[in-house]
Design an enzyme around this catalytic site. Structure first.
Site, PDB file in Angstrom:
ATOM      1  CG  ASP A   1      -4.655 -24.316   0.285  1.00 38.86           C
ATOM      2  OD1 ASP A   1      -5.119 -24.556   1.062  1.00 38.86           O
ATOM      3  OD2 ASP A   1      -5.134 -24.982  -1.024  1.00 38.86           O
TER       4      ASP A   1
ATOM      5  CG  PHE B   1      -5.856 -30.328  20.861  1.00 43.24           C
ATOM      6  CD1 PHE B   1      -6.483 -31.689  20.684  1.00 43.24           C
ATOM      7  CD2 PHE B   1      -4.487 -30.342  21.451  1.00 43.24           C
ATOM      8  CE1 PHE B   1      -5.580 -32.826  20.948  1.00 43.24           C
ATOM      9  CE2 PHE B   1      -3.687 -31.290  21.647  1.00 43.24           C
ATOM     10  CZ  PHE B   1      -4.372 -32.682  21.333  1.00 43.24           C
ATOM     11  CG  LEU B   2      -7.691 -24.841  15.723  1.00 45.91           C
ATOM     12  CD1 LEU B   2      -8.917 -24.541  14.946  1.00 45.91           C
ATOM     13  CD2 LEU B   2      -6.575 -24.276  15.123  1.00 45.91           C
TER      14      LEU B   2
ATOM     15  CG  PHE C   1     -17.443 -30.059  25.270  1.00 44.85           C
ATOM     16  CD1 PHE C   1     -16.997 -28.957  25.199  1.00 44.85           C
ATOM     17  CD2 PHE C   1     -17.759 -30.777  24.029  1.00 44.85           C
ATOM     18  CE1 PHE C   1     -16.532 -28.152  24.202  1.00 44.85           C
ATOM     19  CE2 PHE C   1     -17.250 -29.995  22.891  1.00 44.85           C
ATOM     20  CZ  PHE C   1     -16.378 -28.980  23.010  1.00 44.85           C
TER      21      PHE C   1
ATOM     22  CB  ALA D   1     -28.689 -32.322  27.109  1.00 41.96           C
TER      23      ALA D   1
ATOM     24  N   GLY E   1     -21.911 -32.017  15.552  1.00 43.91           N
ATOM     25  CA  GLY E   1     -21.802 -31.988  13.837  1.00 43.91           C
ATOM     26  C   GLY E   1     -20.518 -31.631  13.820  1.00 43.91           C
TER      27      GLY E   1
ATOM     28  CB  CYS F   1     -13.563 -32.365  14.154  1.00 44.63           C
ATOM     29  SG  CYS F   1     -12.685 -31.029  13.401  1.00 44.63           S
TER      30      CYS F   1
ATOM     31  NE  ARG G   1     -15.729 -28.718   7.151  1.00 45.68           N
ATOM     32  CZ  ARG G   1     -14.504 -28.521   7.144  1.00 45.68           C
ATOM     33  NH1 ARG G   1     -13.681 -29.378   6.461  1.00 45.68           N
ATOM     34  NH2 ARG G   1     -14.135 -27.495   7.929  1.00 45.68           N
TER      35      ARG G   1
HETATM   36  C1  UGA Z   1     -13.578 -29.946  17.878  1.00 45.43           C
HETATM   37  C2  UGA Z   1     -12.808 -30.135  19.160  1.00 45.43           C
HETATM   38  O1  UGA Z   1     -13.512 -29.360  20.439  1.00 45.43           O
HETATM   39  C3  UGA Z   1     -11.253 -29.330  19.005  1.00 45.43           C
HETATM   40  O2  UGA Z   1     -10.621 -29.570  20.059  1.00 45.43           O
HETATM   41  C4  UGA Z   1     -10.657 -29.941  17.790  1.00 45.43           C
HETATM   42  O3  UGA Z   1      -9.440 -29.457  17.551  1.00 45.43           O
HETATM   43  C5  UGA Z   1     -11.478 -29.872  16.705  1.00 45.43           C
HETATM   44  O4  UGA Z   1     -12.862 -30.541  16.949  1.00 45.43           O
HETATM   45  C6  UGA Z   1     -10.762 -30.475  15.549  1.00 45.43           C
HETATM   46  O5  UGA Z   1     -10.600 -31.788  15.587  1.00 45.43           O
HETATM   47  O6  UGA Z   1     -10.506 -29.736  14.539  1.00 45.43           O
HETATM   48  P1  UGA Z   1     -15.125 -28.204  16.781  1.00 45.43           P
HETATM   49  O7  UGA Z   1     -15.530 -29.355  15.764  1.00 45.43           O
HETATM   50  O8  UGA Z   1     -14.549 -26.972  16.101  1.00 45.43           O
HETATM   51  O9  UGA Z   1     -13.945 -28.546  17.544  1.00 45.43           O
HETATM   52  O10 UGA Z   1     -16.245 -27.732  17.604  1.00 45.43           O
HETATM   53  P2  UGA Z   1     -16.645 -28.086  19.119  1.00 45.43           P
HETATM   54  O11 UGA Z   1     -16.814 -26.963  19.748  1.00 45.43           O
HETATM   55  O12 UGA Z   1     -15.716 -29.155  19.727  1.00 45.43           O
HETATM   56  O13 UGA Z   1     -18.246 -28.526  19.067  1.00 45.43           O
HETATM   57  C7  UGA Z   1     -18.495 -29.834  18.075  1.00 45.43           C
HETATM   58  C8  UGA Z   1     -19.999 -29.964  18.245  1.00 45.43           C
HETATM   59  O14 UGA Z   1     -20.484 -30.305  19.563  1.00 45.43           O
HETATM   60  C9  UGA Z   1     -20.999 -28.586  17.771  1.00 45.43           C
HETATM   61  O15 UGA Z   1     -21.942 -29.221  16.961  1.00 45.43           O
HETATM   62  C10 UGA Z   1     -21.463 -28.318  18.944  1.00 45.43           C
HETATM   63  O16 UGA Z   1     -22.741 -27.876  18.990  1.00 45.43           O
HETATM   64  C11 UGA Z   1     -21.569 -29.736  19.797  1.00 45.43           C
HETATM   65  N1  UGA Z   1     -21.770 -29.578  21.346  1.00 45.43           N
HETATM   66  C12 UGA Z   1     -20.555 -29.035  22.024  1.00 45.43           C
HETATM   67  C13 UGA Z   1     -22.959 -30.041  21.990  1.00 45.43           C
HETATM   68  O17 UGA Z   1     -23.838 -30.432  21.490  1.00 45.43           O
HETATM   69  N2  UGA Z   1     -22.854 -30.130  23.292  1.00 45.43           N
HETATM   70  C14 UGA Z   1     -21.704 -29.413  24.123  1.00 45.43           C
HETATM   71  O18 UGA Z   1     -21.726 -29.394  25.388  1.00 45.43           O
HETATM   72  C15 UGA Z   1     -20.447 -28.843  23.262  1.00 45.43           C
END
Ligand code: UGA
Length: 454
Positions: free
Chosen positions: A33, A160-161, A272, A275, A280, A283, A350
C-alpha cells in the site's frame, strides 16, 4: 496443492481480506500500500480497520505475510498480483480510475525487466471495459521503460465480501467469478481457488461442512458487470421492501410479515428484505450511481437506478418525519442516535445514514447525542454538532426521542425498561431497523415507531 507467490496492491478492506484469506490457505502473500502509516501499523500487528476476526488471521499467518510500500519487488516476485485499490465516486457519479491507472502503469514499468508470466487480477470495482484499459496501461508502462511485449494477462475477479464479515465471505463465498480471455490465466485462477471451491482447507473458522462453491468463468466485461449488477440488485431489493413498508404503514399491513411471506418464494429469497432507514456504505451508493453514469455514457437512460437511490434518500427523511409527528417541533428537543456506523460490526462511516440524519436534526434545531460501540469518535469529527457519549444509556438519558440507526447486538439487547425510565416525554423510540418487539417497547413506557409496522 500448489502454494502461490501472491502480491496484493491496496491494503483496504478488500486487499486485507484477500491477502489474509489467501495466506490462510497456505500461499505466500505480500501486501503493498502506498500509505506508509498503514503499512507501518500492519507491520506492528495493528489492524487499520475494525473487522472481526481479521487481526487474528493476519497474526496466525504472519510467517507467510509481508507488508511493503514498494510496488516493484511485489510485481517482480508475484505469480498472481491482485489489485484492490479504491475506485471512488467522482462528483458526477462516474468512477475515478486514477489510483488503478497509476498502479497499472507501475506494474507495466516493472514488467519490462521480467520474462515470467504474471496474472494481474483486478478486484477493484471498475466500469465495464476497464480490464482492457488496464491491459493497455500496463503495456504502455512497459514500453515507457524501454521494454517490449510484457508477459501478463488481466483477469477480473469481482469481490462480493461484506464489511463486518469480510474474512468469512472470502473463505465461504456464494460464488467465485473469473472474467478472462486467456485460458492459461483461467487455469491459474482455478488452481489458486481450488481449496475454496472444494472447501478443502482446515475449517477451524467455521466447522460446518460446506458444499462446493461454484466458480463461474466469463469474459472480462461480463465479470465487471456482474459486480455492479449484484450490488444494484441488492440495493434495489432493499429499496423495494422500503417502498412496500411505506405502503404498509398506510394500509395497516406489517412489512415484516410481508417480507417473510414474499421471501419464502425461492425466486425472491428472504435475505436483504429488512425495511428501515435504508442502505449506506462505500459500495451501494457508489455502485448504483456509477452504473447509472456508465449507462448514460453509452446513451442509455436508466430508469430504475435513480428511483432506487431516491427511495433510499426518502427513508432517511422519514426518520425526521416520524420524529416530527410525535415531537411536533424538533427545536430544543434532545434526540439520541443509537449506532452510527453504516452497519453493525464495522467502524465504517462512509455514506452512513447516521451522519445525514444527525445533520438534518441539527438543522431542525434538535440537540443530537450519539453512541456507537466503535465509530463514535470519527462520527463526532464528521458532524461536530453531534455530541458523542460512551454509553447508550447516557445518550438516552433525558432524551425526548431515541432512534436506533445501526443494529449492533448490544443495542438490540438494550434494557428497554431502563431506557424508558431515563427518557423524558413523549419517550419516543424510532426503530430504524425493525428489531424491537413493539409490545415490549410500549410496556416499557415508550412510544414505538418502526418502518412499515405501525
Ligand atoms: C455490499 C455487498 O453486500 C457485498 O456483496 C459487496 O461485496 C460490497 O457491498 C462491496 O461492493 O464491496 P457492504 O456494503 O459491506 O456489502 O454491506 P451490506 O451488508 O450489503 O449492507 C449494505 C447496506 O444495506 C447497509 O447500510 C445495511 O444496513 C443495509 N441493509 C442491508 C438494509 O437496509 N436492509 C437489508 O435487508 C440489508
Amino acid at each position: 496443492m500448489k502454494e502461490f507467490e501472491i502480491g496484493v496492491v491496496g491494503a483496504g478492506y478488500v486487499g486485507l481480506a484477500t491477502g489474509a484469506s489467501l495466506a490462510y490457505l497456505g500461499n505466500r502473500v505480500t501486501l503493498m500500500d502506498k500509505d506508509a502509516q498503514r503499512i507501518a501499523a500492519l507491520k506492528r500487528g495493528e489492524l487499520p480497520i475494525f473487522e472481526p476476526g481479521l487481526g487474528e488471521v493476519l497474526a496466525k499467518c504472519s510467517k507467510r505475510l509481508n507488508f511493503t510500500v514498494d510496488l516493484d519487488p511485489v510485481v517482480q516476485a508475484a505469480e498472481v498480483l491482485f489489485v484492490a485499490v479504491g475506485t471512488p465516486m467522482a462528483e458526477d457519479g462516474s468512477v475515478d480510475l486514477s489510483d488503478i491507472s497509476e498502479v497499472a502503469r507501475g506494474i507495466g514499468r516493472t514488467l519490462s525487466g521480467r520474462d515470467r508470466p504474471l496474472v494481474v487480477v483486478n478486484k477493484s470495482t471498475v466500469p465495464v471495459g476497464s480490464g482492457d484499459y488496464i491491459s493497455m496501461l500496463i503495456q504502455e508502462g512497459t514500453e515507457e521503460s524501454g521494454g517490449g511485449e510484457a508477459n501478463f494477462q488481466v483477469v477480473s475477479n469481482p469481490e462480493f465480501l461484506r464489511e463486518g464479515s469480510a474474512l468469512y465471505d472470502s473463505l465461504y463465498p456464494d460464488r467465485i467469478v473469473i472474467g478472462a480471455d486467456s485460458r492459461q490465466a483461467i487455469e491459474v485462477m482455478r488452481e489458486l481457488y481450488r481449496p475454496v471451491v472444494e472447501q478443502s482447507f482446515a475449517t477451524e473458522l467455521d466447522p460446518r461442512p460446506k458444499n462446493a462453491v461454484p466458480l463461474l468463468v466469463t469474459d472480462l466485461a461480463s465479470a465487471e458487470m456482474i459486480k455492479y449488477a449484484s450490488n444494484a440488485f441488492l440495493a434495489t431489493k432493499i429499496s423495494f421492501i422500503n417502498e412496500i413498508a411505506n405502503i404498509c404503514e398506510l394500509t395497516g399491513a406489517d412489512a415484516r410479515s410481508v417480507a417473510q411471506g414474499i421471501g419464502l418464494d425461492a425466486r425472491i429469497g428472504s435475505r436483504f428484505l429488512n425495511a428501515g432507514i435504508g442502505w449506506g456504505g462505500s459500495c451501494f451508493p457508489k455502485d448504483v450511481a456509477a452504473l447509472r453514469a456508465i449507462s448514460a455514457e453509452y446513451g442509455y437512460e436508466a430508469i430504475m437506478l435513480p428511483a432506487v437511490a431516491e427511495v433510499n434518500e426518502r427513508q432517511h427523511k422519514r426518520v425526521i418525519e416520524k420524529l416530527q409527528q410525535e415531537l411536533h417541533t424538533l427545536r430544543g428537543k434532545r434526540v439520541a442516535l443509537l449506532g452510527l456506523s453504516f452497519k453493525p460490526n464495522t467502524d465504517d462511516l462512509r455514506e452512513a445514514p447516521s451522519l445525514k440524519i444527525a445533520s438534518k436534526l441539527d438543522g431542525c434545531g434538535a440537540r443530537v447525542v450519539g453512541y456507537d460501540p466503535v465509530a463514535g469518535k470519527a462520527a463526532g469529527r464528521a458532524v461536530p454538532e453531534l455530541v458523542i457519549v460512551h454509553d447508550p444509556y447516557e445518550a438516552i438519558e433525558g432524551a425526548h426521542a431515541a432512534v436506533l440507526i445501526t443494529e449492533w447486538q448490544e443495542l438490540k439487547e438494550i434494557d428497554l425498561k431502563r431506557a424508558g425510565s431515563l427518557m423524558q416525554e413523549p419517550r419516543l423510540l424510532v426503530d430504524g431497523r425493525n428489531v424491537y418487539d413493539p409490545r415490549k417497547v410500549r410496556d416499557s413506557g415508550m412510544l414505538y415507531r418502526g418502518f412499515g409496522r405501525e
